[in-house]
Design a protein around this motif. Structure first.
Motif, PDB file in Angstrom:
ATOM      1  N   GLU A   2       0.829  -1.211   0.000  1.00  0.00           N
ATOM      2  CA  GLU A   2       0.000   0.000   0.000  1.00  0.00           C
ATOM      3  C   GLU A   2       0.855   1.250   0.000  1.00  0.00           C
ATOM      4  N   ASP A   3       1.999   1.180   0.661  1.00  0.00           N
ATOM      5  CA  ASP A   3       2.873   2.343   0.775  1.00  0.00           C
ATOM      6  C   ASP A   3       3.857   2.476  -0.395  1.00  0.00           C
ATOM      7  N   ASN A   4       4.135   1.365  -1.060  1.00  0.00           N
ATOM      8  CA  ASN A   4       5.153   1.386  -2.110  1.00  0.00           C
ATOM      9  C   ASN A   4       4.760   0.450  -3.251  1.00  0.00           C
ATOM     10  N   GLN A   5       4.467   1.034  -4.397  1.00  0.00           N
ATOM     11  CA  GLN A   5       4.050   0.252  -5.563  1.00  0.00           C
ATOM     12  C   GLN A   5       5.236  -0.257  -6.389  1.00  0.00           C
ATOM     13  N   PHE A   6       6.451  -0.019  -5.927  1.00  0.00           N
ATOM     14  CA  PHE A   6       7.635  -0.369  -6.707  1.00  0.00           C
ATOM     15  C   PHE A   6       8.427  -1.543  -6.116  1.00  0.00           C
ATOM     16  N   VAL A   7       7.850  -2.213  -5.115  1.00  0.00           N
ATOM     17  CA  VAL A   7       8.573  -3.294  -4.442  1.00  0.00           C
ATOM     18  C   VAL A   7       8.641  -4.539  -5.337  1.00  0.00           C
ATOM     19  N   ILE A   8       9.827  -5.130  -5.405  1.00  0.00           N
ATOM     20  CA  ILE A   8      10.017  -6.374  -6.141  1.00  0.00           C
ATOM     21  C   ILE A   8      10.807  -7.363  -5.289  1.00  0.00           C
TER      22      ILE A   8
END
Length: 260
Positions: free
Chosen positions: A191-197
């Motif tokens: 929810e806080d970070n859409q760039f996590v992989i």
């Protein structure tokens, strides 16, 4: 007494003048005949099979087969190498989605060379029961594979073109020595970070990172991984900061969250 000047009569000079003019005329005739025969040779050469393409060469291709590129060009060994439409051939080759740039050159004695610059494959995206290549420009190939190739990591969970294009750009900046260490990349937004992989490496390590700084952070992976104990499982975080979280610590944190 002064010396008498030797006087040459006109009768003596005329033969020499005639001889000089004759030599000059002969040289001019030979020159014009040479030009004539050269032109005749060129015309005969252009009209004969000698001017046909004897060999088609392809340079720069890594992914596309040589046969595919030649077939796309429309060029054959029955074509006159001096009459081929290079612009049209280039246009046809560039219709291949993995081709970025093409040039065509002629060489002695009858060789046509096609030089291509390809869009690199930076990953294989799982879609349904097949895989498609993610190219360096962020586009996805139409061609499908039953199984991903080993030349790039396999991508899972990506459905938004925005994040795919950013990841493609980051992967394209990495040297092959680094991308070759990556087995899988999973898209794990929060929810806080859409760039996590989440990455699974060929050496068995698990890495958590972010798309935005992926290339910069991953360049340091070999030196960081070399300092970790290979017998200790865990997650290497390479986002805003870099730190290793052992599996036991991760499990304890998970149990504490469930107990709250």
């Amino acid at each position: 007494m002064s010396e008498k000047k030797k006087i040459v009569s006109i009768e003596d000079r005329i033969p020499k003048l005639k001889q000089a003019r004759k030599k000059k005329a002969n040289r001019r005739l030979i020159f014009y005949l040479s030009i004539f025969f050269v032109l005749i040779f060129i015309i005969v050469y252009l009209q004969s099979p000698l001017s046909n393409i004897h060999r088609l060469e392809v340079e720069g291709n890594e992914f596309l087969p040589k046969e595919t590129i030649i077939q796309s060009s429309g060029l054959t060994t029955s074509d006159n190498m001096w009459r081929i439409d290079k612009d049209e051939a280039i246009k046809r080759i560039e219709e291949n989605e993995e081709v970025e740039k093409v040039s065509i050159s002629r060489g002695f004695p009858a060789t046509v060379t096609i030089k291509v610059t390809e869009l690199g494959r930076v990953g294989y995206l799982q879609q349904d029961n097949s895989y498609r290549a993610l190219l360096t420009n962020g586009s996805i190939s139409e061609k499908k594979w039953d199984q991903p190739n080993s030349d790039a990591p396999t991508l899972y969970g990506f459905s938004d073109d925005k994040y795919l294009k950013e990841l493609a750009e980051e992967l394209g900046q990495l040297p092959a020595s680094i991308t070759g260490l990556i087995s899988e990349i999973h898209y794990k937004p929060t929810e806080d970070n859409q760039f996590v992989i989440q990455l699974f490496m060929n050496d068995g390590r698990e890495v958590q990172g972010t798309i935005r700084t992926f290339a910069t952070n991953m360049e340091a992976y070999p030196s960081i991984a070399a300092q970790l104990d290979p017998d200790v499982d865990g997650v290497l975080h390479m986002g805003v900061g870099t730190y290793f979280e052992p599996a036991e610590k991760e499990k304890e944190d998970s149990e504490q969250e469930e107990g709250q």
